[in-house]
Design a protein around this motif. Sequence first.
Motif, PDB file in Angstrom:
ATOM      1  N   TRP A 119       0.836  -1.200   0.000  1.00  0.00           N
ATOM      2  CA  TRP A 119       0.000   0.000   0.000  1.00  0.00           C
ATOM      3  C   TRP A 119       0.877   1.258   0.000  1.00  0.00           C
ATOM      4  O   TRP A 119       1.977   1.245   0.560  1.00  0.00           O
ATOM      5  CB  TRP A 119      -0.909   0.007   1.227  1.00  0.00           C
ATOM      6  CG  TRP A 119      -2.241  -0.626   1.002  1.00  0.00           C
ATOM      7  CD1 TRP A 119      -3.391  -0.015   0.615  1.00  0.00           C
ATOM      8  CD2 TRP A 119      -2.575  -2.020   1.169  1.00  0.00           C
ATOM      9  NE1 TRP A 119      -4.419  -0.933   0.525  1.00  0.00           N
ATOM     10  CE2 TRP A 119      -3.950  -2.164   0.858  1.00  0.00           C
ATOM     11  CE3 TRP A 119      -1.842  -3.149   1.541  1.00  0.00           C
ATOM     12  CZ2 TRP A 119      -4.595  -3.394   0.912  1.00  0.00           C
ATOM     13  CZ3 TRP A 119      -2.476  -4.377   1.588  1.00  0.00           C
ATOM     14  CH2 TRP A 119      -3.839  -4.484   1.277  1.00  0.00           C
ATOM     15  N   PRO A 120       0.393   2.370  -0.588  1.00  0.00           N
ATOM     16  CA  PRO A 120       1.206   3.596  -0.698  1.00  0.00           C
ATOM     17  C   PRO A 120       1.067   4.512   0.514  1.00  0.00           C
ATOM     18  O   PRO A 120       1.120   5.737   0.383  1.00  0.00           O
ATOM     19  CB  PRO A 120       0.655   4.253  -1.959  1.00  0.00           C
ATOM     20  CG  PRO A 120      -0.800   3.900  -1.935  1.00  0.00           C
ATOM     21  CD  PRO A 120      -0.863   2.502  -1.349  1.00  0.00           C
ATOM     22  N   PHE A 121       0.865   3.927   1.696  1.00  0.00           N
ATOM     23  CA  PHE A 121       0.782   4.729   2.914  1.00  0.00           C
ATOM     24  C   PHE A 121       1.331   3.914   4.077  1.00  0.00           C
ATOM     25  O   PHE A 121       1.481   2.694   3.995  1.00  0.00           O
ATOM     26  CB  PHE A 121      -0.652   5.187   3.200  1.00  0.00           C
ATOM     27  CG  PHE A 121      -1.652   4.063   3.337  1.00  0.00           C
ATOM     28  CD1 PHE A 121      -1.748   3.317   4.500  1.00  0.00           C
ATOM     29  CD2 PHE A 121      -2.514   3.748   2.297  1.00  0.00           C
ATOM     30  CE1 PHE A 121      -2.671   2.282   4.633  1.00  0.00           C
ATOM     31  CE2 PHE A 121      -3.440   2.725   2.411  1.00  0.00           C
ATOM     32  CZ  PHE A 121      -3.520   1.988   3.577  1.00  0.00           C
ATOM     33  N   ARG A 122       1.630   4.606   5.150  1.00  0.00           N
ATOM     34  CA  ARG A 122       2.068   3.949   6.375  1.00  0.00           C
ATOM     35  C   ARG A 122       0.836   3.558   7.197  1.00  0.00           C
ATOM     36  O   ARG A 122      -0.171   4.269   7.206  1.00  0.00           O
ATOM     37  CB  ARG A 122       2.950   4.879   7.201  1.00  0.00           C
ATOM     38  CG  ARG A 122       4.065   5.547   6.413  1.00  0.00           C
ATOM     39  CD  ARG A 122       5.270   4.680   6.252  1.00  0.00           C
ATOM     40  NE  ARG A 122       6.304   5.337   5.445  1.00  0.00           N
ATOM     41  CZ  ARG A 122       7.489   4.824   5.196  1.00  0.00           C
ATOM     42  NH1 ARG A 122       7.804   3.636   5.679  1.00  0.00           N
ATOM     43  NH2 ARG A 122       8.363   5.477   4.448  1.00  0.00           N
ATOM     44  N   ALA A 123       0.962   2.458   7.916  1.00  0.00           N
ATOM     45  CA  ALA A 123      -0.178   1.960   8.684  1.00  0.00           C
ATOM     46  C   ALA A 123      -0.648   2.957   9.732  1.00  0.00           C
ATOM     47  O   ALA A 123      -1.839   3.010  10.048  1.00  0.00           O
ATOM     48  CB  ALA A 123       0.186   0.637   9.350  1.00  0.00           C
ATOM     49  N   ASP A 124       0.277   3.768  10.257  1.00  0.00           N
ATOM     50  CA  ASP A 124      -0.127   4.717  11.296  1.00  0.00           C
ATOM     51  C   ASP A 124      -0.687   6.018  10.742  1.00  0.00           C
ATOM     52  O   ASP A 124      -1.208   6.846  11.500  1.00  0.00           O
ATOM     53  CB  ASP A 124       1.039   5.001  12.248  1.00  0.00           C
ATOM     54  CG  ASP A 124       2.277   5.527  11.540  1.00  0.00           C
ATOM     55  OD1 ASP A 124       2.269   5.584  10.298  1.00  0.00           O
ATOM     56  OD2 ASP A 124       3.256   5.873  12.224  1.00  0.00           O
ATOM     57  N   THR A 125      -0.596   6.233   9.409  1.00  0.00           N
ATOM     58  CA  THR A 125      -1.176   7.437   8.791  1.00  0.00           C
ATOM     59  C   THR A 125      -1.859   7.051   7.476  1.00  0.00           C
ATOM     60  O   THR A 125      -1.445   7.491   6.396  1.00  0.00           O
ATOM     61  CB  THR A 125      -0.099   8.509   8.523  1.00  0.00           C
ATOM     62  OG1 THR A 125       0.984   7.914   7.768  1.00  0.00           O
ATOM     63  CG2 THR A 125       0.432   9.101   9.810  1.00  0.00           C
ATOM     64  N   PRO A 126      -2.900   6.245   7.534  1.00  0.00           N
ATOM     65  CA  PRO A 126      -3.539   5.758   6.303  1.00  0.00           C
ATOM     66  C   PRO A 126      -4.202   6.855   5.483  1.00  0.00           C
ATOM     67  O   PRO A 126      -4.476   6.661   4.294  1.00  0.00           O
ATOM     68  CB  PRO A 126      -4.572   4.751   6.812  1.00  0.00           C
ATOM     69  CG  PRO A 126      -4.874   5.189   8.219  1.00  0.00           C
ATOM     70  CD  PRO A 126      -3.576   5.720   8.737  1.00  0.00           C
ATOM     71  N   GLU A 127      -4.437   8.009   6.100  1.00  0.00           N
ATOM     72  CA  GLU A 127      -5.085   9.104   5.378  1.00  0.00           C
ATOM     73  C   GLU A 127      -4.106   9.846   4.465  1.00  0.00           C
ATOM     74  O   GLU A 127      -4.528  10.663   3.637  1.00  0.00           O
ATOM     75  CB  GLU A 127      -5.709  10.088   6.367  1.00  0.00           C
ATOM     76  CG  GLU A 127      -4.721  10.912   7.176  1.00  0.00           C
ATOM     77  CD  GLU A 127      -4.104  10.188   8.360  1.00  0.00           C
ATOM     78  OE1 GLU A 127      -3.299  10.810   9.094  1.00  0.00           O
ATOM     79  OE2 GLU A 127      -4.421   8.985   8.567  1.00  0.00           O
ATOM     80  N   VAL A 128      -2.824   9.583   4.571  1.00  0.00           N
ATOM     81  CA  VAL A 128      -1.796  10.276   3.796  1.00  0.00           C
ATOM     82  C   VAL A 128      -1.136   9.304   2.821  1.00  0.00           C
ATOM     83  O   VAL A 128      -0.527   8.324   3.238  1.00  0.00           O
ATOM     84  CB  VAL A 128      -0.719  10.890   4.714  1.00  0.00           C
ATOM     85  CG1 VAL A 128       0.395  11.511   3.869  1.00  0.00           C
ATOM     86  CG2 VAL A 128      -1.324  11.933   5.637  1.00  0.00           C
TER      87      VAL A 128
END
Length: 335
Positions: A119-128
């Motif tokens: 996925w193109p995001f970090r698990a702790d900031t899925p909105e970014v």
Amino acid sequence: MSDAVSLDVGGVEVRITSPGKVYFPQRGETKLDLVRYYQAVEGPLLDRLRGRPLLLERYPDGAGGKNWFQKRVPKGAPPWLSTTVVSTPNGTTSDALVAKDLAHVLWAVNLGCLGFHVWPFRADTPEVTDELRVDLDPSPGVGFEQLREAAGLTREFLGELGIEAWVKTSGSRGLHLYVMLESRWDSYEVRAAAVALARALERRHPERITARWWKEERGARVFVDFNQNAPHKTVFGTWCVRPRTGGQVSTPIGWDELDTVVPDELTLSTVPARVAGRGDAWAGAGDRPQSIEPLLEMARRDLADGLMDAPWPPVYPKQPNEPPRVAPSRAKKTE
């Protein structure tokens, strides 16, 4: 097959069962060979994967055997395993593996995971969404030389906008360009930037590059697959080994290598020595986050000029300003 082996991976015990099972029959590399590969490229691998959710592509009998994709971590997973909730376009949720460290990767390898889709995001900031991924897809009749050319033209265009891009082999037939982003945009905005990029490249190089979603319209041109940036979409992982019988790796390369690289020669047997000798071609990529505002401004101009959004994949709900989701040939038949 030999007995199981236990590895101390950063203080975590990871058990590798059937380490002698052949995973890549072309040269006979085993499950343990795959483990040793990921140990050898641990630093560069985690620079790209750490903290990101992973979609697992499982081949319990090795490359070429039966397979399936798995988002959900199976029952009975060890208590130290990190997961995060991810959603599908229709809202279905699942607990996905997070690439917290190498132990998590090797745990999945032991399950027969021969492909990691990231996925193109970090698990702790899925909105970014912090990566724009430019997937250069060869249409029928398009050879690798045309992909090389399209990658260079894409880099040139992005450079004119002040945007730095990095290139890697896909591990299969394509090339991927990545732009590491400032933490400002969500996946809808990043997809809009990708659509604008694809359309701009098609306008500039109409004989070589296409932004046409429908295959019947692409011709023998390189397709810039903007929908790889749609929400919830994953791309095959950087430094990850493909489930091909030759064990090809999706390998970062320098732009100076683009004209000479032979992707099929980049395998789990050759890439560790390459990294040891040349280092990580993407070293420092995350230290220079980029802005996609120039691409978003192009997207806004396209909208103001009356251009509709590009079609979305069929599994997604109908989107605002999206044209009819039907191939042009079918649309003509129903007129």
